[in-house]
Write a protein that holds these residues in place. Structure first.
Motif, PDB file in Angstrom:
ATOM      1  N   VAL A  31       0.798  -0.899   0.183  1.00 23.11           N
ATOM      2  CA  VAL A  31      -0.201  -0.050  -0.061  1.00 23.11           C
ATOM      3  C   VAL A  31       0.910   1.870  -0.780  1.00 23.11           C
ATOM      4  O   VAL A  31       1.496   1.372   0.724  1.00 23.11           O
ATOM      5  N   GLU A  64      -4.259   5.071   0.716  1.00 22.91           N
ATOM      6  CA  GLU A  64      -3.668   4.769   2.104  1.00 22.91           C
ATOM      7  C   GLU A  64      -4.169   4.118   3.035  1.00 22.91           C
ATOM      8  O   GLU A  64      -3.644   3.302   3.953  1.00 22.91           O
ATOM      9  N   THR A  67      -6.700  -2.254   2.246  1.00 24.35           N
ATOM     10  CA  THR A  67      -6.123  -3.173   2.667  1.00 24.35           C
ATOM     11  C   THR A  67      -5.424  -4.010   1.916  1.00 24.35           C
ATOM     12  O   THR A  67      -5.188  -3.907   0.688  1.00 24.35           O
ATOM     13  N   ALA A  68      -4.196  -4.236   2.389  1.00 23.22           N
ATOM     14  CA  ALA A  68      -3.369  -4.772   0.620  1.00 23.22           C
ATOM     15  C   ALA A  68      -3.585  -5.975   0.470  1.00 23.22           C
ATOM     16  O   ALA A  68      -4.488  -6.776   0.704  1.00 23.22           O
ATOM     17  N   ASN A  72     -10.648  -3.347  -3.394  1.00 17.67           N
ATOM     18  CA  ASN A  72     -10.488  -2.726  -2.625  1.00 17.67           C
ATOM     19  C   ASN A  72     -11.844  -1.791  -3.723  1.00 17.67           C
ATOM     20  O   ASN A  72     -11.066  -0.997  -4.536  1.00 17.67           O
ATOM     21  N   SER A 100       3.936   2.336  -3.499  1.00 23.67           N
ATOM     22  CA  SER A 100       2.853   1.204  -3.902  1.00 23.67           C
ATOM     23  C   SER A 100       3.648   0.287  -4.556  1.00 23.67           C
ATOM     24  O   SER A 100       4.905   0.558  -5.706  1.00 23.67           O
ATOM     25  N   PHE A 103       0.265  -2.481  -7.924  1.00 18.24           N
ATOM     26  CA  PHE A 103      -0.941  -1.981  -7.847  1.00 18.24           C
ATOM     27  C   PHE A 103      -1.066  -2.007  -9.072  1.00 18.24           C
ATOM     28  O   PHE A 103      -0.907  -2.269  -9.668  1.00 18.24           O
TER      29      PHE A 103
END
Length: 115
Positions: A31, A64, A67-68, A72, A100, A103
């Protein structure tokens, strides 16, 4: 970097397509973190038939807080894209403390018309 845009979905000008954008989500292995400033993204619809007018579908979503390693959701709804229209992600990033990794955006859509 301060603002960066990435195209998520586009309908070519010279085709008879109509696409319905249903949702935009994201995922990351790491993240992004910025100790001093927010790291946000706007999900935008650019309307080609209205002189490229920009409408925020989601504004200042805080990356930020994700959740990794899970999906999301940033935006869910219904936005019709006609020929020439695009859906973009516009990032506002100052100087990330932690960049990140891994991503990606996940875009859900359906084709309403194709001929």
């Amino acid at each position: 970097p301060t603002l960066v845009e990435a195209c998520l979905l586009a309908v070519p000008d010279n085709v008879n397509f109509q696409i319905e954008l249903l949702s935009v989500s994201c995922t990351a292995v790491v993240v992004p973190v910025d100790a001093a400033d927010a790291t946000t993204v706007d999900i935008e619809w650019v309307d080609d038939s209205a002189a490229d007018a920009v409408t925020d579908l989601a504004a200042a979503f805080n990356l930020e807080t994700i959740t990794a390693r899970v999906t999301n959701e940033i935006w869910r709804g219904s936005q019709i894209l006609d020929p020439g229209d695009t859906a973009n992600a516009e990032f506002a990033v100052v100087t990330p403390t932690t960049a990140s990794e891994g991503f990606a955006f996940i875009v859900e859509f359906r084709i309403l018309r194709r001929s």
